[in-house]
Design an enzyme around this catalytic site. Structure first.
Site, PDB file in Angstrom:
ATOM      1  N   HIS A 134      -7.410  -5.889  -0.179  1.00 15.02           N
ATOM      2  CA  HIS A 134      -6.226  -5.037  -0.044  1.00 15.02           C
ATOM      3  C   HIS A 134      -5.201  -5.648   0.906  1.00 15.02           C
ATOM      4  CE1 HIS A 134      -3.954  -1.395  -0.502  1.00 15.02           C
ATOM      5  NE2 HIS A 134      -3.963  -1.136   0.788  1.00 15.02           N
ATOM      6  N   SER A 143       0.822  -1.208   0.000  1.00 19.64           N
ATOM      7  CA  SER A 143       0.000   0.000   0.000  1.00 19.64           C
ATOM      8  C   SER A 143       0.863   1.268   0.000  1.00 19.64           C
ATOM      9  CB  SER A 143      -0.962  -0.050   1.195  1.00 19.64           C
ATOM     10  OG  SER A 143      -1.972   0.914   1.093  1.00 19.64           O
ATOM     11  N   ASP A 192      -9.210  -5.808  -4.663  1.00 17.63           N
ATOM     12  CA  ASP A 192      -8.846  -4.661  -3.825  1.00 17.63           C
ATOM     13  C   ASP A 192      -9.884  -3.557  -3.990  1.00 17.63           C
ATOM     14  OD1 ASP A 192      -7.513  -2.407  -2.652  1.00 17.63           O
ATOM     15  OD2 ASP A 192      -5.592  -3.402  -2.981  1.00 17.63           O
TER      16      ASP A 192
END
EC number: 3.1.1.-
Length: 260
Positions: free
Chosen positions: A238, A81, A210
């Site tokens: 995610h 991320s 995601d």
């Protein structure tokens, strides 16, 4: 398989704790694994207001990379991320110590634009109401404010952990902390270099389900700054380290075998 060294970099508001499943599996396979808490994350004692630059936020990672001697094996840097931007900074400074950078559903900077470009481009396109109960804040100089966030439990359940075990969502609700957002004001305008970051082997792992970093945006980042190899975990949310830990570890072991 020869013993390899992995360094794991977490997402915004998270910490080294988010890698507990992956760390255990990689170590069981015989590898050396370090999961780093970025500043103001996990058990790192820094407070958000002390973080004025990307270097400040990335300091624990940079300190660890600096501690590695010339006799140490090169590391496989795995970034998740928003952790992709601190990882890119580390690769820019310590390219000679890194065999590969793996971007796991991560923001992947290029060497043409400011470091935060890929984050700003997506974040500004998301309507505020889609963030649900996430709390945003500002701090620092009012003329050049820095931004912070704390992911809300409803947002995490719907957008971040929707395919992950409920136990891991509950863990995250207990452990997430206010973090800086890696905006242009925090990261500055100077792009990463082709000689440093741009010279390191990069692999991207796409999370196919995601809800926060959509697959089409992950693929756009890959087109924007092509990588050595693209891999995919089709059913991962995610948080692939929670929703698909076995599949993720299998890919990381494959990467270690190929590139380290």
């Amino acid at each position: 398989m020869e013993k390899k060294r992995f360094v794991l970099v977490h997402a915004v508001c998270h910490g080294a704790w988010s890698w507990y499943k992956v760390k255990t599996k990689l170590e069981a396979a015989g590898h050396c694994v370090t999961a780093v808490d970025l500043a103001a994350s996990g058990i790192n004692m820094t407070i958000v207001e002390e973080i004025q630059t990307l270097m400040d936020y990335s300091k624990p990672l940079l300190n660890f990379m600096s501690s590695l001697g010339s006799d140490d094996d090169k590391v496989i840097l795995v970034a998740h991320s928003m952790g992709g931007i601190p990882a890119a900074l580390a690769a820019d400074i310590f390219s000679c110590k890194i065999s590969a950078v793996v971007f796991l559903a991560a923001f992947m900077p290029d060497t043409r634009n400011p470091p935060a470009y890929v984050f700003e481009k997506l974040i500004r396109s998301i309507p505020r109401e889609e963030w649900l109960d996430t709390a945003f804040g500002r701090y620092g100089n009012p003329d050049c404010p820095l931004e912070s966030a704390l992911l809300g439990p409803k947002f995490m359940a719907k957008k971040v952990y929707q395919r992950s075990p409920i136990e891991d969502l509950e863990l995250a609700k207990m452990l997430v902390r206010v973090n800086p957002l890696v905006t242009n004001n925090l990261a500055g305008a100077r792009s990463f270099t082709g000689e440093g970051y741009g010279s390191v082997t990069r692999i991207y792992i796409i999370s196919g389900e995601d809800n926060i970093l959509p697959e089409d945006y992950q693929r756009w980042m890959i087109r924007n700054f092509p990588v050595k190899e693209v891999m995919e975990i089709k059913d991962a949310d995610h948080m692939a380290m929670f929703s698909k830990p076995k599949e993720l570890c299998a890919l990381l072991l494959e990467i270690a075998d190929k590139y380290a």
